[in-house]
Design an enzyme around this catalytic site. Structure first.
Site: not given
Ligand code: CTP
Length: 407
Positions: A209-212
């Site tokens: 995933g990512n931090w958005s």
């Protein structure tokens, strides 16, 4: 002087939630005059409204006739909020009826008008209601999409009154636009915004995933609602409260996001959306295979794990741009740890979008923070700097650029 708000209450069970909205408005320094419809008083009585607002309450045009209330109240308002707005109230407002004090006030008001509908799903989805809502929006009113969830009785579906906090935040934005002399320039427009970050499953318990956080995408949605647009948000793993008045479609992975964006950009029924904003952080790769069972560390030889094989995800923005309907404005984001505008121009061309919002991310910048700054590149060669500020301000500046490109 404190802004004057008219709170119209029509006859739905959700009238009790309007008490909470009223409290929020008065506690934040607004003068509020409540105008219930006569039948709304069956749900919440006149003393409650009078006590909470500190102002007299009337429902008909025959009280205090000497003051000509059916004209004066609408003329003096900075904002009219109708919550809940029933199917019948929306029908009467769309038809221009003036058969009680609230509908008379709606005819005389020249300020922004915000409707927060609440009704059963069948009533909301009925073509008559949908036509009435479309007409009110075309004329410049802001009609929030109802929330989805438990309705009176056992059924669930779209039709719940949006949460009082959401209606309140939409009301405050509308008041601010009105005070700044800004019009609802996206009235009658349909926009689709993606928000958040996709997750690609490795096994039943893990993902890439990512931090958005979804904050910037939600700011796009909320500011578009306040400018009168009908908004769909495709939300990838966002943990924030729903943006006021938008239809929210929840997705997890890039491929689900692609499906939802394509379906909302060009719905099977109805005209295509006017603008698309790809604010979501979409994973470029996903694991080639999702393991059915949890990956165990002991299966790795010598404790060294097998490398994870990745495959490319579809480029949603490029596909949306390639398939865009005539006149549809497509906005992309370029999240970069290093700014290189020549590279960003190349990305704009590669993606084929009309506008590319280039912002720096990582190391405490942009993701999850309340502020953002950006350079917006246009396919027409334009370049607009947006100074560091709230994500709402950035969103509004980008909507200005979108608005200028809409036919
Ligand atoms: N995007 C997309 N689909 C992908 C990847 C990105 O739609 N599979 C969109 C994002 O929502 C964003 C824009 O493309 O609006 C640019 O994202 P970014 O990650 O900066 O671009 P990439 O194409 O992934 O380029 P890079 O090689 O710089 O990662």
């Amino acid at each position: 002087m404190a802004p004057q708000v008219i709170l119209g209450v029509s006859a739905g069970i959700a009238a009790y939630k309007a008490c909470e909205l009223l409290r929020r408005l008065t506690e934040s320094g607004h003068r509020v005059r409540v105008i219930p419809t006569p039948d709304a008083l069956r749900f919440v009585g006149e003393p409650t409204w009078a006590a909470l607002s500190g102002q007299p309450v009337s429902t008909d045009v025959w009280t205090d006739v000497a003051e000509v209330p059916h004209v004066r109240l609408g003329q003096g308002a900075d904002l009219v909020v109708v919550a809940p707005a029933t199917a019948d109230l929306l029908a009467r407002a769309a038809a221009g009826r003036a058969d009680d004090l609230l509908t008379a006030t709606l005819l005389t008001a020249r300020c922004p008008v915000l409707y927060a509908p609440a009704m059963h799903t069948e009533m909301w989805e009925h073509p008559a209601t949908q036509a009435n809502v479309a007409l009110l929006r075309e004329r410049g009113a802001v009609v929030l999409d109802p929330a989805r969830g438990r309705l009176t009785g056992k059924d669930t579906g779209p039709g719940r009154l949006p949460e009082p906090a959401e209606i309140f935040s939409a009301a405050v934005r509308l008041l601010a636009r009105g005070a700044a002399g800004l019009t609802l320039d996206l009235a009658g427009r349909t926009v689709v915004v993606s928000a958040g970050g996709t997750r690609e499953e490795l096994d039943p318990v893990r993902f890439l995933g990512n931090w958005s956080s979804g904050r910037q995408g939600y700011a796009f949605a909320e500011t578009a609602v306040a400018r009168g647009a009908k908004v769909t948000v495709v939300a990838a793993n966002v943990a924030l409260p729903d943006p006021a008045g938008s239809r929210v479609v929840r997705v997890t992975s890039a491929r689900q996001l692609r499906e939802a964006m394509l379906a909302s950009a060009a719905p099977a029924e109805g005209p295509p959306a006017d603008a698309l904003v790809m604010a979501a952080a979409v994973a470029d790769f996903r694991p080639a295979a999702r393991q059915e069972a949890k990956i165990k560390k002991d299966t790795a030889a010598d404790g060294v794990p097998a490398p994870i094989e990745l495959v490319r995800n579809p480029d949603v923005l490029a596909e949306l741009a390639a398939r865009r309907a005539p006149g549809q404005v497509v906005v992309g984001f370029a999240a970069e740890t290093e700014l290189d505008l020549a590279e960003s121009r190349a990305k704009l061309a590669r993606k084929g979008c009309d506008l590319l919002v280039v912002n720096r991310v990582g190391n405490g910048l942009a993701f999850g923070t309340p502020d953002n700054e950006a350079v917006v590149l246009g396919a027409d060669g334009s370049r607009t700097e947006i100074a560091k500020g709230a994500k709402d301000v950035l969103a509004d500046r980008v909507w200005d650029l979108v608005q200028a490109r809409l036919g």
